[in-house]
Write a protein that holds these residues in place. Structure first.
Motif, PDB file in Angstrom:
ATOM      1  N   GLY A   5     102.541  78.633  43.670  1.00  0.00           N
ATOM      2  CA  GLY A   5     103.707  79.463  43.993  1.00  0.00           C
ATOM      3  C   GLY A   5     103.638  79.978  45.410  1.00  0.00           C
ATOM      4  O   GLY A   5     104.643  79.944  46.150  1.00  0.00           O
ATOM      5  N   ILE A   6     102.470  80.457  45.830  1.00  0.00           N
ATOM      6  CA  ILE A   6     102.295  80.971  47.189  1.00  0.00           C
ATOM      7  C   ILE A   6     102.523  79.858  48.210  1.00  0.00           C
ATOM      8  O   ILE A   6     103.195  80.048  49.231  1.00  0.00           O
ATOM      9  CB  ILE A   6     100.888  81.592  47.345  1.00  0.00           C
ATOM     10  CG1 ILE A   6     100.819  82.886  46.509  1.00  0.00           C
ATOM     11  CG2 ILE A   6     100.563  81.874  48.801  1.00  0.00           C
ATOM     12  CD1 ILE A   6      99.419  83.427  46.346  1.00  0.00           C
ATOM     13  N   ALA A   7     102.010  78.677  47.912  1.00  0.00           N
ATOM     14  CA  ALA A   7     102.166  77.556  48.840  1.00  0.00           C
ATOM     15  C   ALA A   7     103.635  77.185  48.986  1.00  0.00           C
ATOM     16  O   ALA A   7     104.128  76.943  50.102  1.00  0.00           O
ATOM     17  CB  ALA A   7     101.373  76.354  48.338  1.00  0.00           C
ATOM     18  N   VAL A   8     104.373  77.160  47.867  1.00  0.00           N
ATOM     19  CA  VAL A   8     105.803  76.820  47.914  1.00  0.00           C
ATOM     20  C   VAL A   8     106.575  77.883  48.694  1.00  0.00           C
ATOM     21  O   VAL A   8     107.436  77.559  49.530  1.00  0.00           O
ATOM     22  CB  VAL A   8     106.360  76.671  46.475  1.00  0.00           C
ATOM     23  CG1 VAL A   8     107.883  76.569  46.492  1.00  0.00           C
ATOM     24  CG2 VAL A   8     105.774  75.434  45.808  1.00  0.00           C
ATOM     25  N   ALA A   9     106.237  79.163  48.458  1.00  0.00           N
ATOM     26  CA  ALA A   9     106.919  80.253  49.165  1.00  0.00           C
ATOM     27  C   ALA A   9     106.677  80.151  50.666  1.00  0.00           C
ATOM     28  O   ALA A   9     107.610  80.327  51.473  1.00  0.00           O
ATOM     29  CB  ALA A   9     106.422  81.591  48.626  1.00  0.00           C
ATOM     30  N   ALA A  10     105.444  79.868  51.063  1.00  0.00           N
ATOM     31  CA  ALA A  10     105.118  79.739  52.484  1.00  0.00           C
ATOM     32  C   ALA A  10     105.894  78.597  53.118  1.00  0.00           C
ATOM     33  O   ALA A  10     106.420  78.718  54.236  1.00  0.00           O
ATOM     34  CB  ALA A  10     103.612  79.517  52.640  1.00  0.00           C
ATOM     35  N   LEU A  11     106.003  77.501  52.382  1.00  0.00           N
ATOM     36  CA  LEU A  11     106.738  76.340  52.883  1.00  0.00           C
ATOM     37  C   LEU A  11     108.211  76.679  53.068  1.00  0.00           C
ATOM     38  O   LEU A  11     108.837  76.327  54.086  1.00  0.00           O
ATOM     39  CB  LEU A  11     106.567  75.181  51.897  1.00  0.00           C
ATOM     40  CG  LEU A  11     107.091  73.820  52.337  1.00  0.00           C
ATOM     41  CD1 LEU A  11     106.307  73.337  53.560  1.00  0.00           C
ATOM     42  CD2 LEU A  11     106.980  72.809  51.221  1.00  0.00           C
ATOM     43  N   LEU A  12     108.778  77.400  52.083  1.00  0.00           N
ATOM     44  CA  LEU A  12     110.184  77.794  52.174  1.00  0.00           C
ATOM     45  C   LEU A  12     110.415  78.714  53.359  1.00  0.00           C
ATOM     46  O   LEU A  12     111.418  78.601  54.076  1.00  0.00           O
ATOM     47  CB  LEU A  12     110.628  78.483  50.881  1.00  0.00           C
ATOM     48  CG  LEU A  12     110.825  77.541  49.678  1.00  0.00           C
ATOM     49  CD1 LEU A  12     111.132  78.333  48.424  1.00  0.00           C
ATOM     50  CD2 LEU A  12     111.954  76.556  49.968  1.00  0.00           C
ATOM     51  N   LEU A  13     109.468  79.654  53.597  1.00  0.00           N
ATOM     52  CA  LEU A  13     109.586  80.568  54.740  1.00  0.00           C
ATOM     53  C   LEU A  13     109.579  79.796  56.047  1.00  0.00           C
ATOM     54  O   LEU A  13     110.375  80.054  56.948  1.00  0.00           O
ATOM     55  CB  LEU A  13     108.427  81.572  54.713  1.00  0.00           C
ATOM     56  CG  LEU A  13     108.642  82.798  53.818  1.00  0.00           C
ATOM     57  CD1 LEU A  13     107.367  83.614  53.764  1.00  0.00           C
ATOM     58  CD2 LEU A  13     109.793  83.643  54.360  1.00  0.00           C
ATOM     59  N   PRO A  64      95.744  78.591  39.342  1.00  0.00           N
ATOM     60  CA  PRO A  64      96.364  77.465  40.054  1.00  0.00           C
ATOM     61  C   PRO A  64      97.873  77.616  40.172  1.00  0.00           C
ATOM     62  O   PRO A  64      98.469  77.230  41.183  1.00  0.00           O
ATOM     63  CB  PRO A  64      96.031  76.255  39.173  1.00  0.00           C
ATOM     64  CG  PRO A  64      94.961  76.698  38.265  1.00  0.00           C
ATOM     65  CD  PRO A  64      95.050  78.180  38.143  1.00  0.00           C
ATOM     66  N   THR A  65      98.528  78.182  39.149  1.00  0.00           N
ATOM     67  CA  THR A  65      99.978  78.371  39.195  1.00  0.00           C
ATOM     68  C   THR A  65     100.353  79.322  40.320  1.00  0.00           C
ATOM     69  O   THR A  65     101.297  79.075  41.078  1.00  0.00           O
ATOM     70  CB  THR A  65     100.475  78.936  37.852  1.00  0.00           C
ATOM     71  OG1 THR A  65      99.932  78.147  36.804  1.00  0.00           O
ATOM     72  CG2 THR A  65     101.987  78.900  37.767  1.00  0.00           C
ATOM     73  N   ALA A  66      99.592  80.431  40.445  1.00  0.00           N
ATOM     74  CA  ALA A  66      99.860  81.405  41.503  1.00  0.00           C
ATOM     75  C   ALA A  66      99.648  80.777  42.876  1.00  0.00           C
ATOM     76  O   ALA A  66     100.462  80.976  43.801  1.00  0.00           O
ATOM     77  CB  ALA A  66      98.950  82.612  41.332  1.00  0.00           C
ATOM     78  N   ALA A  67      98.598  79.993  43.018  1.00  0.00           N
ATOM     79  CA  ALA A  67      98.306  79.349  44.301  1.00  0.00           C
ATOM     80  C   ALA A  67      99.435  78.406  44.683  1.00  0.00           C
ATOM     81  O   ALA A  67      99.877  78.355  45.830  1.00  0.00           O
ATOM     82  CB  ALA A  67      96.984  78.585  44.212  1.00  0.00           C
TER      83      ALA A  67
END
Lengths: 143, 100
Positions: free
Chosen positions: A95-103, A90-93
């Motif tokens: 993190g990926i979601a936050v990174a995508a949002l930032l992009l 869940p932590t990795a998921a």
């Protein structure tokens, strides 16, 4: 023996949970202490008052239903995963979601689309240096 | 949670006065029980009403026997204090009713 200890032992003695060796000390204290005599009387009074409540047997069908419901309510655990993996996924998921949002946010505010959306400032024919200079000189409002 | 309304009451009152006194006593008892913390009330009822041993309560609730002892002690003490105060209030009310 003080009152606090005596009263606790008096309560335990009602449940046959106090040691026989404590009995003489309890008796000696109670005979000389009005507060503990009163407490001993109140213990009897509570038992007497509670004796009007009849024990109710739970029907076996209800007991079975409750037991099954309790079993069903237990969360299904992914036993094939080690403990750290259960936390890591869940932590990795996240993190990926936050990174995508930032992009996405980054491309909206700083990307070519954002520059092109500032009217009358950037034109397709401009070179990279011109775009940069124009963007730096531009004193319009941010989108 | 032990539902207090569902507790079966064994009453052996005969006349109207007995019935009133009994109803008051039961109301006081229910009120007193409802004011106990749930963890205290459950242990007290299992011990005093269902007659379970402290060891059996400990096993069925998954708590140490010492905890059962202390919960029982607190429950009895709080309930006794409440019932004592309730009786004093009732006596005072009856006295004032008679004076009127």
């Amino acid at each position: 023996m003080n009152c606090r200890r005596t009263q606790k032992l008096l309560s335990q003695s009602k449940d046959s949970r106090s040691a026989a060796s404590d009995a003489p000390a309890i008796a000696a204290h109670v005979s000389a202490c009005e507060a503990c005599q009163s407490f001993a009387t109140s213990l009897e009074m509570v038992s007497e008052r509670l004796s009007v409540i009849a024990p109710t047997a739970v029907p076996s069908s209800l007991a079975k239903t409750l037991a099954n419901a309790a079993l069903d309510a237990q969360p299904a655990s992914a036993s094939w995963l080690p403990d750290f993996a259960r936390l890591a996924l869940p932590t990795a998921a996240l993190g990926i979601a936050v990174a995508a949002l930032l992009l996405l946010l980054g491309s909206a505010t700083h990307g070519p689309a954002a520059l092109a959306s500032t009217p009358d400032v950037v034109h397709a024919s401009m070179g990279y240096g011109e775009v940069l200079t124009t963007a730096l000189d531009w004193d319009g409002e941010y989108p | 949670m032990v539902p207090l309304e569902g507790l079966a009451i064994c009453s052996d009152e005969h006349g109207p006065d007995d019935k009133i006194a009994s109803a008051q006593s039961i109301r006081q008892l229910q009120d007193g029980l409802s004011r106990l913390k749930e963890k205290h009330r459950i242990v007290l009822l299992l011990r005093e009403v269902d007659g379970m041993s402290c060891e059996a309560i400990s096993e069925s609730l998954g708590i140490p026997v010492g905890t059962v002892d202390s919960r029982l002690h607190r429950a009895r003490k709080h309930l006794a204090n409440f019932l004592h105060r309730a009786e004093l209030r009732e006596d005072a009310r009856e006295t004032s009713d008679h004076e009127l």
